[in-house]
Design a protein around this motif. Structure first.
Motif, PDB file in Angstrom:
ATOM      1  N   GLU A 152      11.997 -35.691  57.724  1.00 50.51           N
ATOM      2  CA  GLU A 152      11.895 -34.834  56.545  1.00 50.51           C
ATOM      3  C   GLU A 152      10.628 -35.160  55.753  1.00 50.51           C
ATOM      4  N   GLY A 153       9.905 -34.110  55.372  1.00 52.50           N
ATOM      5  CA  GLY A 153       8.668 -34.277  54.624  1.00 52.50           C
ATOM      6  C   GLY A 153       7.450 -34.503  55.493  1.00 52.50           C
ATOM      7  N   LEU A 154       7.637 -34.574  56.812  1.00 50.44           N
ATOM      8  CA  LEU A 154       6.535 -34.774  57.744  1.00 50.44           C
ATOM      9  C   LEU A 154       6.286 -33.496  58.542  1.00 50.44           C
ATOM     10  N   GLU A 155       5.136 -33.422  59.189  1.00 50.44           N
ATOM     11  CA  GLU A 155       4.771 -32.265  60.014  1.00 50.44           C
ATOM     12  C   GLU A 155       5.036 -32.600  61.474  1.00 50.44           C
ATOM     13  N   LEU A 156       6.094 -32.035  62.035  1.00 51.98           N
ATOM     14  CA  LEU A 156       6.409 -32.289  63.436  1.00 51.98           C
ATOM     15  C   LEU A 156       5.317 -31.726  64.341  1.00 51.98           C
ATOM     16  N   THR A 157       4.933 -32.522  65.335  1.00 54.37           N
ATOM     17  CA  THR A 157       3.986 -32.041  66.332  1.00 54.37           C
ATOM     18  C   THR A 157       4.758 -31.342  67.448  1.00 54.37           C
ATOM     19  N   GLU A 158       4.066 -30.524  68.205  1.00 54.79           N
ATOM     20  CA  GLU A 158       4.694 -29.861  69.344  1.00 54.79           C
ATOM     21  C   GLU A 158       5.093 -30.889  70.391  1.00 54.79           C
ATOM     22  N   PRO A 159       6.233 -30.739  71.046  1.00 52.44           N
ATOM     23  CA  PRO A 159       7.184 -29.620  71.001  1.00 52.44           C
ATOM     24  C   PRO A 159       8.346 -29.823  70.035  1.00 52.44           C
TER      25      PRO A 159
END
Length: 270
Positions: free
Chosen positions: A229-236
């Motif tokens: 939460e609060g972070l930018e998930l990378t693909e995938p």
């Protein structure tokens, strides 16, 4: 190379330890009869356990290649390091970027006895080892600051660790404290046991670990998502562990990969 903890605490051989059971699964020699006993018990119920342990190790290797390559990360804080296996995280990172700095952390004294293998850094880089538990984030951060520059991005690696942290120990708060100390551009790397794919087999594993005095907590995809939460998930995104960038694998055995009851994810701190 440096070493933060010169004294070797007593190794408790009266009950299994996750790092040593994991070592047995991987074919290592740095475990005791109590660890082998639990490992064999688990294998008698689920003969895929060794392969699952190996797939988790392969994930660490893939994600380190991605971090050192595409993400351009040059600093790593690896908590729950485990007993050294080839290649270690620093070998992969420094093989791609020799100036990389790596701090390993584990709470099993037997890992400390192998710190020399973990500390074989390139001349351009640095590796260090901290004898500590993830439940001591303040101590870990204090020691890590001696090696890592907290003004520059750091990859926080929590691979196959948090399922050994009970809810009562506030795992989300622990991860939050660690992340709060990291600068923008840092990453969280995480893999976590789940019962979403094979609940009966996972529950048997939980029960066997509990009988050995070890806490094992599987978490759902939503529960794993809370760590990011609060972070930018990378693909995938948050996916079954073997589906996280399989194209980065080297010498991996894909047969039986569908049996890996672990989620994996990587996210960036903005």
């Amino acid at each position: 190379m440096t070493g933060s903890e010169p004294a070797v605490p007593r190794i408790d051989t009266s009950k299994p330890h996750p790092a040593r059971v994991y070592d047995w699964f991987l074919g290592g020699k740095d475990n005791y009869p109590v660890d082998e006993q639990l490992g064999r018990h688990i294998m008698s119920i689920d003969n895929r356990a060794k392969h699952v342990a190996q797939t988790n190790r392969w994930f660490m290797q893939r994600v380190t290649r991605w971090m050192a390559g595409e993400a351009g990360i040059r600093q790593y804080l690896d908590i729950g390091t485990g007993i050294p296996t080839e290649p270690n995280l620093h070998q992969i990172a420094q093989g791609l970027a020799p100036e990389s700095r790596v701090v390993y952390t584990d709470n099993d004294p037997i890992v400390l006895t192998h710190a020399e293998a973990l500390l074989r850094s390139t001349p351009e880089g640095v590796t260090d080892y901290i004898q500590a538990d993830v439940r001591e984030p303040g101590r870990i951060l204090e020691q890590a600051r001696k090696v890592l520059d907290f003004e520059q991005p750091i990859a926080l690696s929590l691979v196959a660790l948090l399922h050994f942290v009970a809810d009562e120990a506030s795992p989300y708060e622990l991860v939050g404290q660690l992340l709060d100390a990291l600068p923008s551009g840092s990453y969280l790397v995480l893999s976590q046991l789940t019962a979403d794919f094979d609940p009966l087999a996972v529950q048997r594993g939980v029960d066997m670990y509990a009988a050995g005095g070890v806490t094992l907590v599987p978490r759902s995809r939503d529960e794993v998502g809370r760590f990011f939460e609060g972070l930018e998930l990378t693909e995938p995104g948050i996916v079954q562990l073997t589906r996280w960038h399989p194209e980065l694998g080297v010498d991996e055995v894909t047969e039986g990969n569908e049996a890996a009851s672990l989620y994996a994810g990587v996210a960036r701190k903005a």
